[in-house]
Design a protein around this motif. Structure first.
Motif, PDB file in Angstrom:
ATOM      1  N   SER A 150       0.823  -1.213   0.000  1.00  0.00           N
ATOM      2  CA  SER A 150       0.000   0.000   0.000  1.00  0.00           C
ATOM      3  C   SER A 150       0.859   1.267   0.000  1.00  0.00           C
ATOM      4  N   ASP A 151       1.954   1.276   0.775  1.00  0.00           N
ATOM      5  CA  ASP A 151       2.859   2.428   0.783  1.00  0.00           C
ATOM      6  C   ASP A 151       3.529   2.601  -0.572  1.00  0.00           C
ATOM      7  N   ARG A 154       1.056   4.114  -2.989  1.00  0.00           N
ATOM      8  CA  ARG A 154       0.877   5.552  -2.741  1.00  0.00           C
ATOM      9  C   ARG A 154       2.039   6.348  -3.315  1.00  0.00           C
ATOM     10  N   ALA A 157       1.583   6.642  -6.992  1.00  0.00           N
ATOM     11  CA  ALA A 157       0.499   7.583  -7.286  1.00  0.00           C
ATOM     12  C   ALA A 157       1.003   9.025  -7.210  1.00  0.00           C
ATOM     13  N   GLN A 158       1.853   9.314  -6.230  1.00  0.00           N
ATOM     14  CA  GLN A 158       2.460  10.643  -6.134  1.00  0.00           C
ATOM     15  C   GLN A 158       3.269  10.965  -7.382  1.00  0.00           C
TER      16      GLN A 158
END
Length: 205
Positions: A150-151, A154, A157-158
């Motif tokens: 999940s990290d 993310r 996505a950034q």
């Protein structure tokens, strides 16, 4: 890859930036060194990286260091040389008769700073943060361990939000960041089952 990063460790550096022990090693007769990278930083500390060749072999080098009353330790093919304020590490990569060659790192008193990272990374997960410079690029390589899926998602996505294009290369996804003064590319390797990956920031000069 890790070996390359560790000895990565090519422009000439001023002698005043070298550690005291490094200067004394380079002054030994038959020892020659040339810069491998310039403006290097590893885990926040400035270091100078060299390739070297020496007609004075390992026994000869340790004898010369004893004569100069310089402290050292020899483990396997690594010779560490140090005083109260500086350290140099000689990594012997090859030998021929009495000659040796390989890589040398020297602590530096130069003031250097990292190129900025535009995305947030959990610093507690960083095992190596290495920056080097050549005639074309400044490259910051960050080894990250123990990231969750999940990290990692993310983080990607950034990067997508900051990018004007995405390309694939062998082992990496390349995020071409939106225009600025110089071209910036961030390369991210795939997440391993253990949560490890490599994050590279590359800025064109």
């Amino acid at each position: 890859m890790n070996k390359i990063i560790i000895i990565i460790l090519a422009s000439f550096l001023s002698v005043t930036a070298n550690s005291a022990v490094c200067q004394q090693i380079r002054a030994i007769e038959g020892f020659a060194a040339a810069p491998l990278f310039s403006n290097a930083i590893i885990n926040g500390k400035p270091l100078d990286y060299y390739t070297f060749a020496s007609e004075c072999g390992s026994n000869c080098l340790t004898k010369m260091l004893k004569q100069k009353d310089i402290s050292y330790s020899f483990t396997g093919s690594n010779l560490s040389v140090f005083d109260k304020s500086s350290v140099a590490t000689i990594i012997i990569d090859s030998t021929y008769k009495q000659s040796i060659a390989g890589y040398m790192t020297c602590s530096s008193i130069a003031k250097r700073s990292y190129i900025p990272n535009p995305v947030r990374i959990n610093k507690s997960k960083v095992s190596l943060d290495l920056q080097t410079e050549d005639y074309k690029n400044v490259t910051r390589t960050i080894n990250i361990q123990g990231y969750s899926k999940s990290d990692y998602a993310r983080l990607l996505a950034q990067l997508r939000k900051l990018s004007r294009g995405v390309e694939s290369s062998i082992g990496f996804t390349n995020y071409i960041l939106k225009p600025s003064r110089s071209q910036r590319v961030i390369k991210v390797s795939k997440l391993s089952p253990r949560g490890d990956f490599i994050f590279i920031i590359e800025v064109s000069k």
